[in-house]
Scaffold this active site. Sequence first.
Site, short mmCIF file in Angstrom:
data_model
loop_
_atom_site.label_atom_id
_atom_site.label_comp_id
_atom_site.label_asym_id
_atom_site.label_seq_id
_atom_site.Cartn_x
_atom_site.Cartn_y
_atom_site.Cartn_z
N LYS A 64 15.00 -15.18 46.72
CA LYS A 64 13.80 -15.86 47.20
C LYS A 64 14.09 -16.90 48.28
O LYS A 64 13.21 -17.25 49.08
CB LYS A 64 13.09 -16.53 46.03
N SER A 317 18.40 -9.01 41.83
CA SER A 317 17.56 -9.94 42.60
C SER A 317 17.61 -11.38 42.12
O SER A 317 17.21 -12.29 42.84
CB SER A 317 16.11 -9.45 42.61
#
Length: 517
Positions: A64, A317
């Site tokens: 992110k 992720s």
Amino acid sequence: MSEVTQAKDAELLSGADYLRNILRAPIYEVAQVTPLQDMDRLSARIGNRIQLKREDRQPVHSFKLRGAYNMMSQLTPAQRKAGAIAASAGNHAQGLALSGHKLDVSATIVMPLTTPAIKVDAVRSFGGKVVLHGNNFDEAKAHAEELAQQYGYTFIPPFDHPSVIAGQGTIGMELLQQNGHLDYVFVPVGGGGLAAGISVLLKQLMPNIKIIGVEAEDSACLKAALDAGCPVTLDQVGMFADGVAVKRIGEETFRLCQQYLDDVITVSSDEICSAVKDIFEDTRAIAEPSGALSLAGLKKYVEVHQLQDKQLASILSGANLNFHGLRYVSERCELGEKREGLLAVTVPERPGAFLDFCHILGGRTVTEFNYRYNDDALANVFVGVRLMQGQEELDGIIHDLRKGGYPVVDLSDDEMAKVHVRYMIGGRPSKPLKERLYSFEFPEYPGALLKFLNTLGTHWNISLFNYRNHGADFGRVLCGFELEDKDLLSFTSHLHELGYQWKDETENLAYKFFLAQ
């Protein structure tokens, strides 16, 4: 500018525009080029070369940071002076906080009251200002947008903005530099920013690479949008893989995913747990559930499509996991890999019946055995069995048990049986009850139980109550109520007033076998 307006403006961007923006993204001022690591054990097991893109190695332990920094780096001097704001319960919050610290921009993050302290502390450690507000993400986001209007902050969305998408797309550029011979890339999908960014880049440069989006089955907003032809809002989403627990995919991310993704696959929580274990065994990294999502999809896709000798990459992720959540992962990973089966077996109450039952199992390892005397004729037994050959072996066991005169029900895919009933065997009421059973997800904030009791418990007698929490932002509750048929309409109205996620479990087979009168 609202997210809707941003998305409409973004429709003017072509694939070439995105490619240019990705190549020019200045994210390496703060982000790392993360390794693409071979998974040797898993590769040997499933007959393909599997590589894992280690975004858990970023300073905030998730991808992110890339999108947040790319958008914040493009703010005007006036916008930087006013500051930025976002709503997030996890990885986007940390990415925004570190980006603000690096760019000397004040970053405010509105987080739900239910957010675990470990995540709040992490955001503060990166220099972010935390505002705790609301009992869920939607309430936190609404408050963030109010503060943005009030104080002139720039709202940094978590996925549905061209600059955020371009920042995430830099992962695709690294993948090509690290292995230019990939056949498939598997990408987790929540709001779609990562999948959109990676797919738009790869399809510009290497259109032969197949890009597969992976969603959790209980929060599959992209699949729902593809089926409908446009973004739709899911009624509710599961919170186990909280990093992808998004009710509605973004407008711009959907446009790009619809155009560039080759396929979408969904996976269960148990399959995600199995992927967390695979990552640990191959790399010693501990992924958060959403971080292991794409590997779970890769494994399932390989099995469904019988892929062999291909080069496959998936994205780890994120790794911002509440440590106590590992209890749930450890408990469920064998089920996700089809290495354990759960059965409800009816055994006659006679000498030697249990021995005969064990003979039918043929020396297999029993992982769990729950039993309590019920009557003089029959007993219902909850059994876990270790499997070496997956579903085929379990089907064989069920066949042999039935042939031997033992009625059996497969509970391996029964969520209520796995979360609650296995811990409650033998708990039958001592008198006849007009009982209905419901499962709930309780938000983990002070007063949640009191609200539940005030809304429901003062109107109807609670006949059963079981609470389970594995360190997540919510607790799982199984509750029985004494209810007459005439009370159902009023009771349902109170359930909607309560506002918690719920499900009627009265007809559940595990309940009937082990808990009901």
